[in-house]
Design a protein around this motif. Sequence first.
Motif, PDB file in Angstrom:
ATOM      1  N   PHE A 153      46.980 -21.349 -37.398  1.00 45.93           N
ATOM      2  CA  PHE A 153      46.606 -22.754 -37.525  1.00 45.93           C
ATOM      3  C   PHE A 153      47.287 -23.405 -38.718  1.00 45.93           C
ATOM      4  CE2 PHE A 153      43.834 -25.810 -39.739  1.00 45.93           C
ATOM      5  CZ  PHE A 153      43.883 -26.832 -38.822  1.00 45.93           C
ATOM      6  N   THR A 205      46.640 -31.284 -32.604  1.00 47.97           N
ATOM      7  CA  THR A 205      45.963 -29.990 -32.708  1.00 47.97           C
ATOM      8  C   THR A 205      44.887 -30.028 -33.787  1.00 47.97           C
ATOM      9  OG1 THR A 205      47.996 -28.861 -32.012  1.00 47.97           O
ATOM     10  CG2 THR A 205      46.307 -27.531 -33.095  1.00 47.97           C
ATOM     11  N   ALA A 246      44.001 -25.788 -30.109  1.00 50.57           N
ATOM     12  CA  ALA A 246      42.758 -25.956 -30.865  1.00 50.57           C
ATOM     13  C   ALA A 246      41.628 -25.120 -30.268  1.00 50.57           C
ATOM     14  CB  ALA A 246      42.370 -27.432 -30.888  1.00 50.57           C
ATOM     15  N   TYR A 247      41.572 -25.027 -28.950  1.00 49.70           N
ATOM     16  CA  TYR A 247      40.549 -24.212 -28.280  1.00 49.70           C
ATOM     17  C   TYR A 247      40.684 -22.746 -28.669  1.00 49.70           C
ATOM     18  CZ  TYR A 247      37.981 -22.053 -24.410  1.00 49.70           C
ATOM     19  OH  TYR A 247      37.106 -21.301 -23.660  1.00 49.70           O
ATOM     20  N   VAL A 303      42.098 -21.524 -31.410  1.00 49.97           N
ATOM     21  CA  VAL A 303      41.835 -21.322 -32.832  1.00 49.97           C
ATOM     22  C   VAL A 303      40.337 -21.361 -33.142  1.00 49.97           C
ATOM     23  CG1 VAL A 303      42.131 -22.367 -35.113  1.00 49.97           C
ATOM     24  CG2 VAL A 303      44.088 -22.144 -33.592  1.00 49.97           C
ATOM     25  N   VAL A 304      39.585 -22.226 -32.463  1.00 47.49           N
ATOM     26  CA  VAL A 304      38.175 -22.422 -32.786  1.00 47.49           C
ATOM     27  C   VAL A 304      37.273 -21.413 -32.086  1.00 47.49           C
ATOM     28  CG1 VAL A 304      36.237 -24.039 -32.618  1.00 47.49           C
ATOM     29  CG2 VAL A 304      38.501 -24.861 -33.294  1.00 47.49           C
ATOM     30  N   ARG A 320      40.868 -29.664 -33.176  1.00 48.82           N
ATOM     31  CA  ARG A 320      40.165 -28.585 -33.878  1.00 48.82           C
ATOM     32  C   ARG A 320      38.960 -29.139 -34.624  1.00 48.82           C
ATOM     33  NH1 ARG A 320      40.068 -26.957 -39.181  1.00 48.82           N
ATOM     34  NH2 ARG A 320      39.510 -24.761 -39.544  1.00 48.82           N
ATOM     35  N   GLN A 321      39.143 -30.264 -35.307  1.00 44.54           N
ATOM     36  CA  GLN A 321      38.031 -30.837 -36.053  1.00 44.54           C
ATOM     37  C   GLN A 321      36.884 -31.234 -35.128  1.00 44.54           C
ATOM     38  OE1 GLN A 321      39.447 -29.525 -38.910  1.00 44.54           O
ATOM     39  NE2 GLN A 321      38.013 -31.040 -39.713  1.00 44.54           N
TER      40      GLN A 321
END
Length: 282
Positions: free
Chosen positions: A115, A160, A100-101, A103-104, A164-165
């Motif tokens: 993702f 994940t 998630a880190y 992707v964001v 991410r959210q």
Amino acid sequence: MVERRPLFNFCCHLLLILGVISIALPVWLAVVATTHENHDFATSTPLWFGDLGFSIFKDLLSGHTAFSDKSLSINGLLLNSFIMAICITVGKLTISIMSAYAVVFFRFRGRMIAFWLIFFTLMLPVEVRIMPTFEVISNLGMLNSFSGLTIPLIASATATFLFRQFFLTIPNELVEAARIDGAGPIKFFFDILLPLSRTNIAALFVITFIYGWNQYLWPLLITTDTHYFTIVMAIKQMTGVVDGVIEWNKIMATTIIAMLPPVIVVIAMQKAFVKGLVDSEK
């Protein structure tokens, strides 16, 4: 002013009481069964405590008694389940938060495609991919091993997605301030992002620990050596008596013991768990 509706309140309380009874009754029967001899189950199910007391729990945990299968040890089963649950939990959290880190907070070609590919795996239940996964584990020689028990279950699209959210709610001003102060990606991750994610990590820790502890189908499929049996799958093995009497009191006691670690984890992390799920900022 809140309108008083006695009938509505009565119905709500009645439904709650019925719900509690439906959930608590099987647990009550299991606890009561541990205090009876096996022959007490021949005609009916006991509803009140017997003469044995709770000595069966002491005997099981001390190793003074055994099942029809002499190789099954409650302490060993608990240890195997704990190793499996904690490895799955730590692995899921580590991989999910790092994914998630990336992707964001990183800009690279195809990051959203990556993702969504991860997200689409939610549409594939374990039962659909269990045979291909078994084939891979078998070819790698990981049957009857802790690596075979844990590694295929570590990846988690759900965790994940939740991380991410949450990361999307981090204000850009905080990221810019960290960059101005000289914080690189690693320092920003460990010094800022992880502390902010404590409640999310706690909530997902509880969920993934229970998920790992309650695994039945996967350990049953890849383990034939009793040294790698988990306590959940061993409960079914204890009922498979060919010539002999099914020791229901010991099986019920083992069931109660298997319930305790997830309950302890939920109680110990209750506040962080609830906050991580219902925090208004999420």
